[in-house]
Design a protein around this motif. Sequence first.
Motif, PDB file in Angstrom:
ATOM      1  N   GLY A   1      10.809   7.728   1.584  1.00 23.36           N
ATOM      2  CA  GLY A   1       9.559   7.250   1.927  1.00 23.36           C
ATOM      3  C   GLY A   1       8.581   7.514   0.816  1.00 23.36           C
ATOM      4  N   GLN A   2       7.351   7.474   0.935  1.00 24.28           N
ATOM      5  CA  GLN A   2       6.014   8.137   0.185  1.00 24.28           C
ATOM      6  C   GLN A   2       6.297   9.340  -0.573  1.00 24.28           C
ATOM      7  OE1 GLN A   2       2.494   7.860   2.296  1.00 24.28           O
ATOM      8  NE2 GLN A   2       1.448   8.746   0.341  1.00 24.28           N
TER       9      GLN A   2
ATOM     10  N   ASN B   1       6.547   4.369   3.631  1.00 20.30           N
ATOM     11  CA  ASN B   1       6.999   5.175   4.729  1.00 20.30           C
ATOM     12  C   ASN B   1       7.827   4.180   5.840  1.00 20.30           C
ATOM     13  OD1 ASN B   1       6.206   7.626   3.847  1.00 20.30           O
ATOM     14  ND2 ASN B   1       4.208   7.072   4.594  1.00 20.30           N
ATOM     15  N   TYR B   2       7.978   2.884   5.401  1.00 15.24           N
ATOM     16  CA  TYR B   2       8.703   1.946   6.370  1.00 15.24           C
ATOM     17  C   TYR B   2       9.705   1.259   5.531  1.00 15.24           C
ATOM     18  CZ  TYR B   2       4.685   3.319   8.867  1.00 15.24           C
ATOM     19  OH  TYR B   2       3.755   4.068   9.463  1.00 15.24           O
TER      20      TYR B   2
ATOM     21  N   GLN C   1      11.885   3.947   3.670  1.00 19.86           N
ATOM     22  CA  GLN C   1      12.121   5.108   4.463  1.00 19.86           C
ATOM     23  C   GLN C   1      13.342   5.830   4.499  1.00 19.86           C
ATOM     24  OE1 GLN C   1      12.153   4.054   8.870  1.00 19.86           O
ATOM     25  NE2 GLN C   1      11.162   6.168   9.273  1.00 19.86           N
TER      26      GLN C   1
ATOM     27  N   GLN D   1       0.882  -1.223  -0.204  1.00 23.35           N
ATOM     28  CA  GLN D   1       0.002  -0.044  -0.054  1.00 23.35           C
ATOM     29  C   GLN D   1       0.907   1.000   0.040  1.00 23.35           C
ATOM     30  OE1 GLN D   1      -3.085  -0.608  -0.207  1.00 23.35           O
ATOM     31  NE2 GLN D   1      -2.759  -2.789  -0.233  1.00 23.35           N
ATOM     32  N   VAL D   2       0.407   2.238  -0.260  1.00 25.24           N
ATOM     33  CA  VAL D   2       1.432   3.623  -0.361  1.00 25.24           C
ATOM     34  C   VAL D   2       1.671   3.659   0.907  1.00 25.24           C
ATOM     35  CG1 VAL D   2       1.037   6.071  -0.888  1.00 25.24           C
ATOM     36  CG2 VAL D   2      -0.059   4.513  -2.369  1.00 25.24           C
ATOM     37  N   GLU D   3       1.033   3.598   1.918  1.00 22.85           N
ATOM     38  CA  GLU D   3       1.600   3.772   3.202  1.00 22.85           C
ATOM     39  C   GLU D   3       2.785   2.941   3.764  1.00 22.85           C
ATOM     40  OE1 GLU D   3      -1.728   2.880   2.810  1.00 22.85           O
ATOM     41  OE2 GLU D   3      -2.352   4.948   2.591  1.00 22.85           O
ATOM     42  N   ASP D   4       2.917   1.899   3.083  1.00 23.93           N
ATOM     43  CA  ASP D   4       4.193   1.147   3.326  1.00 23.93           C
ATOM     44  C   ASP D   4       5.324   1.701   2.839  1.00 23.93           C
ATOM     45  OD1 ASP D   4       2.657  -1.082   4.596  1.00 23.93           O
ATOM     46  OD2 ASP D   4       2.031  -1.921   2.203  1.00 23.93           O
TER      47      ASP D   4
END
Length: 85
Positions: free
Chosen positions: A60-61, A51-52, A56, A46-49
Amino acid sequence: DETLEPYPERVRRRYQEWLTGRDFTPQQRWWLDEIARHIGINLSIQVEDLNYYAFQNRGGQVAAARVFGGRLVGILEELNGVLSE
């Protein structure tokens, strides 16, 4: 006869097939390679992933959006579909 194939291997094979005939910059390829690796481990992304994990360290995103522009969400959706079928 269907041969069992480990999921990460299947994702890698499908990713290589998906890349055929497509042209990406080295920076885009880093992101795509890591996205495919992530899908091979976690089944999807997912897009949020972004950021990790290894993402990161590369910004990140926000950095991924800069690299792919408005195509980022579409690429993630396409890879989720193609690689995890």
